[in-house]
Design a protein around this motif. Structure first.
Motif, PDB file in Angstrom:
ATOM      1  N   ILE A 192     -40.324  33.625  21.669  1.00 58.64           N
ATOM      2  CA  ILE A 192     -38.872  33.465  21.548  1.00 58.64           C
ATOM      3  C   ILE A 192     -38.130  33.879  22.819  1.00 58.64           C
ATOM      4  O   ILE A 192     -36.940  33.588  22.966  1.00 58.64           O
ATOM      5  CB  ILE A 192     -38.304  34.251  20.355  1.00 58.64           C
ATOM      6  CG1 ILE A 192     -38.550  35.767  20.498  1.00 58.64           C
ATOM      7  CG2 ILE A 192     -38.875  33.717  19.058  1.00 58.64           C
ATOM      8  CD1 ILE A 192     -37.844  36.609  19.453  1.00 58.64           C
ATOM      9  N   GLU A 193     -38.807  34.546  23.723  1.00 55.19           N
ATOM     10  CA  GLU A 193     -38.095  35.101  24.880  1.00 55.19           C
ATOM     11  C   GLU A 193     -37.536  34.043  25.839  1.00 55.19           C
ATOM     12  O   GLU A 193     -36.412  34.201  26.333  1.00 55.19           O
ATOM     13  CB  GLU A 193     -39.002  36.084  25.623  1.00 55.19           C
ATOM     14  CG  GLU A 193     -39.275  37.351  24.823  1.00 55.19           C
ATOM     15  CD  GLU A 193     -40.165  38.361  25.526  1.00 55.19           C
ATOM     16  OE1 GLU A 193     -40.275  39.489  25.033  1.00 55.19           O
ATOM     17  OE2 GLU A 193     -40.751  37.988  26.580  1.00 55.19           O
ATOM     18  N   PRO A 194     -38.245  32.943  26.133  1.00 54.47           N
ATOM     19  CA  PRO A 194     -37.719  32.002  27.121  1.00 54.47           C
ATOM     20  C   PRO A 194     -36.481  31.223  26.662  1.00 54.47           C
ATOM     21  O   PRO A 194     -35.592  30.961  27.480  1.00 54.47           O
ATOM     22  CB  PRO A 194     -38.899  31.046  27.367  1.00 54.47           C
ATOM     23  CG  PRO A 194     -40.107  31.775  26.895  1.00 54.47           C
ATOM     24  CD  PRO A 194     -39.633  32.627  25.757  1.00 54.47           C
ATOM     25  N   GLU A 195     -36.418  30.815  25.396  1.00 48.77           N
ATOM     26  CA  GLU A 195     -35.351  29.905  24.953  1.00 48.77           C
ATOM     27  C   GLU A 195     -34.565  30.409  23.743  1.00 48.77           C
ATOM     28  O   GLU A 195     -33.337  30.297  23.713  1.00 48.77           O
ATOM     29  CB  GLU A 195     -35.951  28.528  24.635  1.00 48.77           C
ATOM     30  CG  GLU A 195     -36.584  27.844  25.845  1.00 48.77           C
ATOM     31  CD  GLU A 195     -37.258  26.530  25.495  1.00 48.77           C
ATOM     32  OE1 GLU A 195     -37.114  26.074  24.335  1.00 48.77           O
ATOM     33  OE2 GLU A 195     -37.928  25.959  26.372  1.00 48.77           O
ATOM     34  N   VAL A 196     -35.249  30.931  22.737  1.00 46.04           N
ATOM     35  CA  VAL A 196     -34.571  31.297  21.486  1.00 46.04           C
ATOM     36  C   VAL A 196     -33.607  32.461  21.690  1.00 46.04           C
ATOM     37  O   VAL A 196     -32.462  32.427  21.223  1.00 46.04           O
ATOM     38  CB  VAL A 196     -35.603  31.628  20.386  1.00 46.04           C
ATOM     39  CG1 VAL A 196     -34.927  32.249  19.167  1.00 46.04           C
ATOM     40  CG2 VAL A 196     -36.358  30.362  19.982  1.00 46.04           C
ATOM     41  N   ILE A 197     -34.045  33.491  22.389  1.00 43.79           N
ATOM     42  CA  ILE A 197     -33.168  34.651  22.585  1.00 43.79           C
ATOM     43  C   ILE A 197     -31.952  34.299  23.441  1.00 43.79           C
ATOM     44  O   ILE A 197     -30.820  34.655  23.073  1.00 43.79           O
ATOM     45  CB  ILE A 197     -33.960  35.844  23.133  1.00 43.79           C
ATOM     46  CG1 ILE A 197     -34.812  36.439  22.007  1.00 43.79           C
ATOM     47  CG2 ILE A 197     -33.025  36.900  23.712  1.00 43.79           C
ATOM     48  CD1 ILE A 197     -35.636  37.644  22.376  1.00 43.79           C
ATOM     49  N   PRO A 198     -32.097  33.575  24.558  1.00 43.63           N
ATOM     50  CA  PRO A 198     -30.886  33.196  25.304  1.00 43.63           C
ATOM     51  C   PRO A 198     -29.902  32.369  24.475  1.00 43.63           C
ATOM     52  O   PRO A 198     -28.686  32.582  24.540  1.00 43.63           O
ATOM     53  CB  PRO A 198     -31.441  32.387  26.483  1.00 43.63           C
ATOM     54  CG  PRO A 198     -32.817  32.927  26.684  1.00 43.63           C
ATOM     55  CD  PRO A 198     -33.323  33.236  25.305  1.00 43.63           C
ATOM     56  N   ALA A 199     -30.411  31.433  23.667  1.00 39.84           N
ATOM     57  CA  ALA A 199     -29.529  30.629  22.815  1.00 39.84           C
ATOM     58  C   ALA A 199     -28.843  31.509  21.774  1.00 39.84           C
ATOM     59  O   ALA A 199     -27.645  31.352  21.499  1.00 39.84           O
ATOM     60  CB  ALA A 199     -30.325  29.519  22.136  1.00 39.84           C
ATOM     61  N   SER A 200     -29.600  32.430  21.207  1.00 39.41           N
ATOM     62  CA  SER A 200     -29.041  33.315  20.185  1.00 39.41           C
ATOM     63  C   SER A 200     -27.960  34.212  20.775  1.00 39.41           C
ATOM     64  O   SER A 200     -26.899  34.422  20.168  1.00 39.41           O
ATOM     65  CB  SER A 200     -30.151  34.166  19.556  1.00 39.41           C
ATOM     66  OG  SER A 200     -31.090  33.354  18.884  1.00 39.41           O
ATOM     67  N   GLU A 201     -28.218  34.764  21.943  1.00 36.97           N
ATOM     68  CA  GLU A 201     -27.216  35.614  22.595  1.00 36.97           C
ATOM     69  C   GLU A 201     -25.935  34.831  22.873  1.00 36.97           C
ATOM     70  O   GLU A 201     -24.824  35.342  22.668  1.00 36.97           O
ATOM     71  CB  GLU A 201     -27.790  36.186  23.893  1.00 36.97           C
ATOM     72  CG  GLU A 201     -28.880  37.227  23.672  1.00 36.97           C
ATOM     73  CD  GLU A 201     -29.540  37.678  24.952  1.00 36.97           C
ATOM     74  OE1 GLU A 201     -30.101  38.793  24.962  1.00 36.97           O
ATOM     75  OE2 GLU A 201     -29.524  36.915  25.944  1.00 36.97           O
ATOM     76  N   ALA A 202     -26.092  33.586  23.303  1.00 35.34           N
ATOM     77  CA  ALA A 202     -24.924  32.768  23.615  1.00 35.34           C
ATOM     78  C   ALA A 202     -24.128  32.411  22.373  1.00 35.34           C
ATOM     79  O   ALA A 202     -22.896  32.272  22.430  1.00 35.34           O
ATOM     80  CB  ALA A 202     -25.370  31.494  24.335  1.00 35.34           C
ATOM     81  N   TRP A 227     -36.168  28.725  14.113  1.00 35.20           N
ATOM     82  CA  TRP A 227     -35.500  27.582  14.723  1.00 35.20           C
ATOM     83  C   TRP A 227     -35.604  27.689  16.244  1.00 35.20           C
ATOM     84  O   TRP A 227     -35.628  28.783  16.801  1.00 35.20           O
ATOM     85  CB  TRP A 227     -34.034  27.521  14.301  1.00 35.20           C
ATOM     86  CG  TRP A 227     -33.819  26.963  12.917  1.00 35.20           C
ATOM     87  CD1 TRP A 227     -34.697  27.000  11.879  1.00 35.20           C
ATOM     88  CD2 TRP A 227     -32.657  26.296  12.445  1.00 35.20           C
ATOM     89  NE1 TRP A 227     -34.144  26.401  10.771  1.00 35.20           N
ATOM     90  CE2 TRP A 227     -32.885  25.955  11.084  1.00 35.20           C
ATOM     91  CE3 TRP A 227     -31.423  25.962  13.014  1.00 35.20           C
ATOM     92  CZ2 TRP A 227     -31.941  25.290  10.307  1.00 35.20           C
ATOM     93  CZ3 TRP A 227     -30.481  25.295  12.242  1.00 35.20           C
ATOM     94  CH2 TRP A 227     -30.733  24.958  10.903  1.00 35.20           C
ATOM     95  N   THR A 228     -35.649  26.562  16.914  1.00 36.37           N
ATOM     96  CA  THR A 228     -35.694  26.543  18.368  1.00 36.37           C
ATOM     97  C   THR A 228     -34.314  26.860  18.937  1.00 36.37           C
ATOM     98  O   THR A 228     -33.298  26.837  18.228  1.00 36.37           O
ATOM     99  CB  THR A 228     -36.137  25.167  18.890  1.00 36.37           C
ATOM    100  OG1 THR A 228     -35.110  24.210  18.570  1.00 36.37           O
ATOM    101  CG2 THR A 228     -37.463  24.741  18.282  1.00 36.37           C
ATOM    102  N   GLY A 229     -34.274  27.117  20.239  1.00 32.63           N
ATOM    103  CA  GLY A 229     -32.989  27.358  20.880  1.00 32.63           C
ATOM    104  C   GLY A 229     -32.046  26.177  20.708  1.00 32.63           C
ATOM    105  O   GLY A 229     -30.847  26.353  20.429  1.00 32.63           O
ATOM    106  N   GLU A 230     -32.547  24.967  20.874  1.00 34.58           N
ATOM    107  CA  GLU A 230     -31.719  23.767  20.734  1.00 34.58           C
ATOM    108  C   GLU A 230     -31.188  23.640  19.310  1.00 34.58           C
ATOM    109  O   GLU A 230     -30.012  23.289  19.086  1.00 34.58           O
ATOM    110  CB  GLU A 230     -32.543  22.535  21.111  1.00 34.58           C
ATOM    111  CG  GLU A 230     -31.776  21.230  21.032  1.00 34.58           C
ATOM    112  CD  GLU A 230     -32.627  20.022  21.401  1.00 34.58           C
ATOM    113  OE1 GLU A 230     -32.100  18.896  21.360  1.00 34.58           O
ATOM    114  OE2 GLU A 230     -33.815  20.221  21.742  1.00 34.58           O
ATOM    115  N   GLN A 231     -32.048  23.905  18.325  1.00 32.92           N
ATOM    116  CA  GLN A 231     -31.614  23.823  16.928  1.00 32.92           C
ATOM    117  C   GLN A 231     -30.561  24.886  16.604  1.00 32.92           C
ATOM    118  O   GLN A 231     -29.599  24.626  15.871  1.00 32.92           O
ATOM    119  CB  GLN A 231     -32.828  23.962  16.014  1.00 32.92           C
ATOM    120  CG  GLN A 231     -33.772  22.766  16.079  1.00 32.92           C
ATOM    121  CD  GLN A 231     -35.168  23.062  15.568  1.00 32.92           C
ATOM    122  OE1 GLN A 231     -35.509  24.203  15.246  1.00 32.92           O
ATOM    123  NE2 GLN A 231     -36.013  22.046  15.510  1.00 32.92           N
TER     124      GLN A 231
END
Length: 336
Positions: free
Chosen positions: A188-198, A155-159
């Protein structure tokens, strides 16, 4: 022995090496060999096992269930997934509709010979089903006790953010994402990981050795090894093609001195590399031979010094894929 990490913002611990049976059980590997690989995993302390209903069109789940049925269920963490077509592949045999999810969890539990799975995952994002419908179905499965936690894959960061908002409203534990991740594939480093951490999710990553390229067995200017994944049109050859050029293969060979400094093989270095990311809870390893499991287990607990991590980046240079849009591209725009 393989060590444990917490999965997302939860109390669930999983082994940082998780055994996966995509492309192996009920496909490339005979059942006796599959059982030997699972036993090897248990012997090195791996207690987390990942599968999916779509693997070998449900047969991989059945093989894993047969192998694990003699083990103490409470001592295992079993993950499976839903989305891709299964069965006769009819109109409702795919996707993340309530109908398909509810029917799929029952089928998975039957094949795995268990009353519940520890983690139930959306194998891709479904653009044709309202997200609210999907998340409510997962919430109901958790409340029914058929799954203890749920997660997603690719899934994307937005999803992830949208799913997490609904999970909070529903008061259910949404704790993980399962993306492709390796030294060569870092999208995944630019968007997915920051969203997941949040949002309190961590990653269970697949293909940490880039479909075998990071083992070093594919040599620049040489024929493909007989019987390797790159020669198996039914077993992932199409995925590995992107890496089979002399530039990539030469750079992989140039990682050998770094692996030697750490007393690791190239494959062990690759697995240890993904585990350096603090948002990664586990790397999924597969195997066609038990000795592969035993060797990969030596990557658990390895700490790669910062200077060697920097050298890895220097060696690989611009062959590393970092385009965040690749995550969105992995989920079909329509059901298949």
């Amino acid at each position: 022995m393989v060590t444990y990490r917490y999965l997302g913002n939860s109390g669930l611990k999983i082994t940082e090496l998780t055994y996966g049976n995509w492309l192996t059980h009920a496909s490339q590997v005979a059942n006796e060999q599959a059982a030997a690989c699972v036993k090897a995993a248990l012997d090195v302390g791996i207690t987390s096992f990942d599968t999916a209903d779509a693997y070998a069109n449900t047969a991989a789940e059945a093989v894993l269930g047969d192998i694990l049925k003699g083990e103490r269920r409470e001592s295992l963490e079993i993950f499976t997934k839903v989305y891709w077509p299964t069965g006769p592949k009819g109109a409702n045999d795919t996707g993340l509709s309530r109908k398909h999810i509810m029917e799929s969890i029952n089928g998975s539990l039957s094949r795995l010979q268990t009353d519940y799975v520890d983690l139930y995952q959306a194998h891709r994002f479904d653009h044709e089903t309202p997200l609210e419908e999907t998340m409510l179905a997962f919430a109901d499965i958790v409340r029914q006790g058929k799954a203890l936690y749920f997660g997603v894959s690719e899934w994307t960061g937005e999803q992830i953010r949208a799913g997490a908002a609904l999970a909070r409203e529903l008061h259910v534990p949404f704790i993980s994402n399962q993306p492709q991740y390796s030294m060569l594939w870092r999208v995944i480093e630019p968007e997915v990981i920051p969203a997941s951490e949040a949002e309190g999710l961590s990653q269970i990553v697949w293909s940490p050795v880039a479909q075998g390229v990071l083992t070093g067995k594919y040599l620049p200017g040489q024929p493909l090894p007989e019987g390797s994944r790159a020669t198996d049109e039914k077993g992932g050859a199409n995925m590995i093609k992107r890496y089979l050029n002399d530039d990539v293969l030469t750079r992989v060979q140039n990682l050998t001195p770094i692996a030697q400094e750490l007393d690791l093989t190239l494959a062990q270095l690759a697995v240890a590399w993904v585990l350096q990311n603090p948002n990664v809870a586990a790397a999924i390893i597969g195997a066609s031979r038990p000795e592969q499991v035993t060797e990969n287990a030596k990557a658990s607990g390895v700490e790669i010094p910062a200077e060697l991590m920097a050298r890895i980046d220097e060696v690989l240079g611009d062959v590393v894929e970092t385009d965040a849009s690749q995550t969105a591209a992995s989920s079909p725009s329509t059901r298949v």
